[in-house]
Design a protein around this motif. Structure first.
Motif, PDB file in Angstrom:
ATOM      1  N   ARG A  27     -13.482 -15.230  -8.228  1.00 51.62           N
ATOM      2  CA  ARG A  27     -12.586 -15.124  -7.068  1.00 51.62           C
ATOM      3  C   ARG A  27     -13.201 -15.827  -5.852  1.00 51.62           C
TER       4      ARG A  27
ATOM      5  N   VAL B  17     -15.556 -10.584  -9.747  1.00 54.53           N
ATOM      6  CA  VAL B  17     -15.006  -9.231  -9.725  1.00 54.53           C
ATOM      7  C   VAL B  17     -14.893  -8.723 -11.167  1.00 54.53           C
TER       8      VAL B  17
ATOM      9  N   TYR C  91     -15.226   1.153  -6.410  1.00 54.33           N
ATOM     10  CA  TYR C  91     -15.868  -0.153  -6.611  1.00 54.33           C
ATOM     11  C   TYR C  91     -17.227  -0.176  -5.936  1.00 54.33           C
TER      12      TYR C  91
ATOM     13  N   ALA D 130     -18.194  -5.673  -7.898  1.00 58.50           N
ATOM     14  CA  ALA D 130     -17.934  -6.994  -7.312  1.00 58.50           C
ATOM     15  C   ALA D 130     -19.262  -7.607  -6.880  1.00 58.50           C
TER      16      ALA D 130
ATOM     17  N   LEU E  39     -10.448  -6.205  -1.576  1.00 56.11           N
ATOM     18  CA  LEU E  39     -10.129  -5.529  -2.837  1.00 56.11           C
ATOM     19  C   LEU E  39      -9.329  -4.257  -2.576  1.00 56.11           C
TER      20      LEU E  39
END
Length: 654
Positions: free
Chosen positions: A386, A400, A418, A449, A486
């Protein structure tokens, strides 16, 4: 699969990837080389106190660890080490020299015999250390970098090129080591010799520059008596980083330099393949190799933009043909022999393995440390490459890894927690490869991530220079921008974001907790927390002036060092955190953690501190990694309100 899919909350999914499995697969093969026709390399042994062994691939394809415990093939030069061994055939038999980690002596090894020391032990400071050896069996010597401590302080050190006799006469006699250069330069790489043996080339640089800021390419004539003539600078300088140098078979000088803003390949100063991608990288370890010239004139190259492929460059046309195969990332280690090229490659579905390319047929195959699926690959994470938009519209590169488990799904409207991973360096990059530590979390329903924040390598010098005087600002902003993006797009739960990282990533984690309200908690691993102390003698020589470019000149902006240090702003940290530290770490010493914790006392912020005996910078022992991973998961379990009973509960002090 025929199994029912369970509906369970994110973070509470059962997984076959436990901490022991992740720890057993930590680390990867490094430092490939040929001994005659055979490929040799170093390989980690997490279950054996984290030592590195030397592997040999016999002609029949069998692999053998040639040095049993406790032999540990690893250099400590500039603390990060580098190429720790070299080998050749003498009278048809392998002769290998290597550095043994505990005493840092060079040893001579011939299969079937016990290793014999070639260098003495010095009682001064950190002693005598060696790296990046080149065997000169015709002269009965091995040429390498000598790092010699002259006092007890971490910066009381000199580095020169030196010749060590192979007959063992220097094992007890420092004077028998022949110095090839003076110590006018603070840092040097090992010498590369021209095919006729008449010239030697190496890299040199000085404080306050780091090797990715600017290095000089040194060239000297080699006399018939084995002495070096007066070295001269033929490329590079304060503003140009030369990452590697070597000689082609025709005697021309090849090097990777970034004068255009990208590390490209040059032959005698002429660009061979000008592209906006990297044919070099940050020289964190002495002896990294991104290219290797073949006898026929072609050049094997590790190159790319944000990833690194193994290719063959034709210097006459500038064309590069990349290796076909599943590998999407190659490490900076290469060896060539005849038409054969050996490297170390990995992919999102396979860990690093030793790969051989036959340039005549174009066929590549795994020949060592072959990836073996320890669990069903359906549990591996499925990464997305990304690009996010940060402050001022700048690009931020990231990988990610959404939660992924074929046996589980989450209730309809629930969003997953996350964890943002900040890589170390900070001049480095998170590669897109299978990492069972990431899989440990994603298979349990926790997303990851990895952010290649401004300052990361692989995207050109301008991207790398974004962090100049901005450390603790740009890295923190970029990680936060990814985390919030995100959450905003509905990928992550805004209330269940965490940040974690080691070394420079530990700094970014702590600084993120001190200066943003993005994260519910953080895992801080062998960090820098106090810039002023770290920049005034609390770390090792290599990075002792790194902050001059990352933060600014200490003499001119001392207030900036104080203002950005998490240890000076304990009152700003309100989120729970886990702090992990090796007690033998001389790069980010435990004193940094201890002062920080003292300032957290009485603040009633839930936290835990685990210090590991016998661990330095970067955990290497399986038992350490198991405890660290389980403690990290327990932190998230408690803070995110997850339902898990498969890890010991981390006691959080207040």
């Amino acid at each position: 699969m025929g199994e029912t899919v369970q509906t369970l909350a994110y973070g509470s999914w059962p997984s076959p990837i436990d901490a022991a499995l992740a720890a057993a697969h930590d680390g990867h093969p490094e430092y490939v080389g040929f001994v005659g026709d055979e490929v040799w390399w170093t390989e980690p042994r997490p279950a054996e106190q984290g030592r590195r062994t030397l592997m040999r691939r016999h002609a029949d394809g069998t692999e053998e660890s040639v040095l049993p415990a406790p032999w540990n093939v690893r250099s400590r030069v500039i603390e990060y080490g580098g190429q720790p061994w070299a080998g050749d055939l003498v009278d048809g038999r392998p002769l290998v020299v290597f550095v043994h980690f505990p005493d840092q002596r060079l040893y001579r090894y011939e299969p079937g015999t016990e290793p014999r020391p070639l260098t003495p032990v010095s009682p001064v400071g950190g002693g005598l250390r060696w790296v990046d050896p080149t065997l000169r069996t015709g002269r009965g010597e091995v040429w390498c970098v000598l790092e010699e401590f002259t006092g007890e302080g971490p910066t009381d050190v000199r580095r020169v090129l030196a010749a060590v006799p192979l007959d063992g006469s220097a094992a007890e006699d420092r004077d028998a080591v022949r110095e090839l250069t003076d110590d006018r330069h603070r840092f040097v790489t090992g010498p590369r010799l021209s095919p006729d043996g008449r010239r030697a080339a190496w890299l040199a640089w000085d404080h306050p520059r780091m090797p990715w800021d600017g290095t000089e390419l040194m060239l000297a004539d080699v006399g018939s008596d084995g002495t070096l003539g007066t070295p001269r600078t033929v490329a590079g300088g304060p503003e140009e980083s030369i990452a590697q140098v070597d000689f082609a078979a025709d005697g021309s000088l090849l090097y990777a330099g970034d004068r255009t803003g990208w590390w490209n390949l040059y032959r005698d100063g002429i660009p061979l393949c000008p592209r906006e991608e990297e044919f070099g990288g940050p020289l964190w370890k002495v002896g990294h190799r991104w290219f290797a010239p073949l006898a026929g004139g072609l050049v094997a190259v590790v190159h790319g933009r944000g990833a690194s492929a193994l290719g063959i460059l034709d210097p006459e046309t500038g064309e590069v043909v990349d290796t076909a195969g599943p590998w999407t990332e190659f490490a900076p280690t290469l060896a060539v022999h005849g038409e054969r090229v050996v490297g170390v490659g990995a992919s999102p579905r396979s860990a690093y393995e030793v790969v051989e390319l036959d340039t005549r047929t174009g066929r590549a195959r795994v020949i060592g440390a072959e990836h073996d699926d320890a669990v069903d690959p359906v549990y591996y994470p499925e990464p997305q490459i990304r690009t996010f938009t940060g402050p001022d519209g700048r690009e931020i590169h990231a990988h990610v890894y959404p939660p992924h488990n074929p046996g589980c799904t989450a209730p309809g409207a629930e969003l997953p927690p996350y964890v943002v991973w900040a890589h170390g360096g900070p001049t480095g990059r998170a590669p897109l490869v299978l990492d069972l530590q990431i899989a440990y979390f994603t298979s349990r329903g926790i997303g990851v991530a990895e952010v290649n924040y401004g300052g990361s390598t692989g995207y050109g010098r301008a991207y790398r220079d974004r962090l100049r005087e901005q450390w603790g600002v740009v890295d923190v902003e970029d990680c936060a921008a990814v985390a919030l993006a995100l959450a905003e797009e509905g990928t992550a739960d805004r209330s269940r974001l965490a940040v974690r990282g080691g070394s420079a990533g530990g700094w970014t984690t702590a600084a993120s907790l001190a200066t943003t309200d993005v994260y519910a908690c953080g895992t801080i691993i062998y960090p820098i927390l106090d810039l002023t102390a770290w920049g005034t003698g609390e770390t090792h020589d290599f990075e002792s002036q790194y902050l001059e470019s990352l933060v600014g000149p200490l003499a001119e902006v001392p207030g900036r060092y104080t203002e950005r240090s998490p240890s000076e702003h304990a009152e700003r940290i309100t989120a729970p955190f886990l702090l992990l530290q090796g007690l033998d770490d001389v790069i980010c010493p435990p004193a940094q953690c201890e002062r920080f914790l003292a300032r957290m006392e009485g603040r009633r912020v839930p936290h835990a501190y685990i210090a590991f005996e016998g661990e330095g910078h970067g955990f290497r022992r399986a038992d350490t990694m198991i405890r660290a991973l389980e403690a990290e998961l327990s932190l998230y379990t408690q803070v995110f309100g997850l339902d898990r009973a498969d890890v010991p509960t981390l006691e959080l002090a207040k």
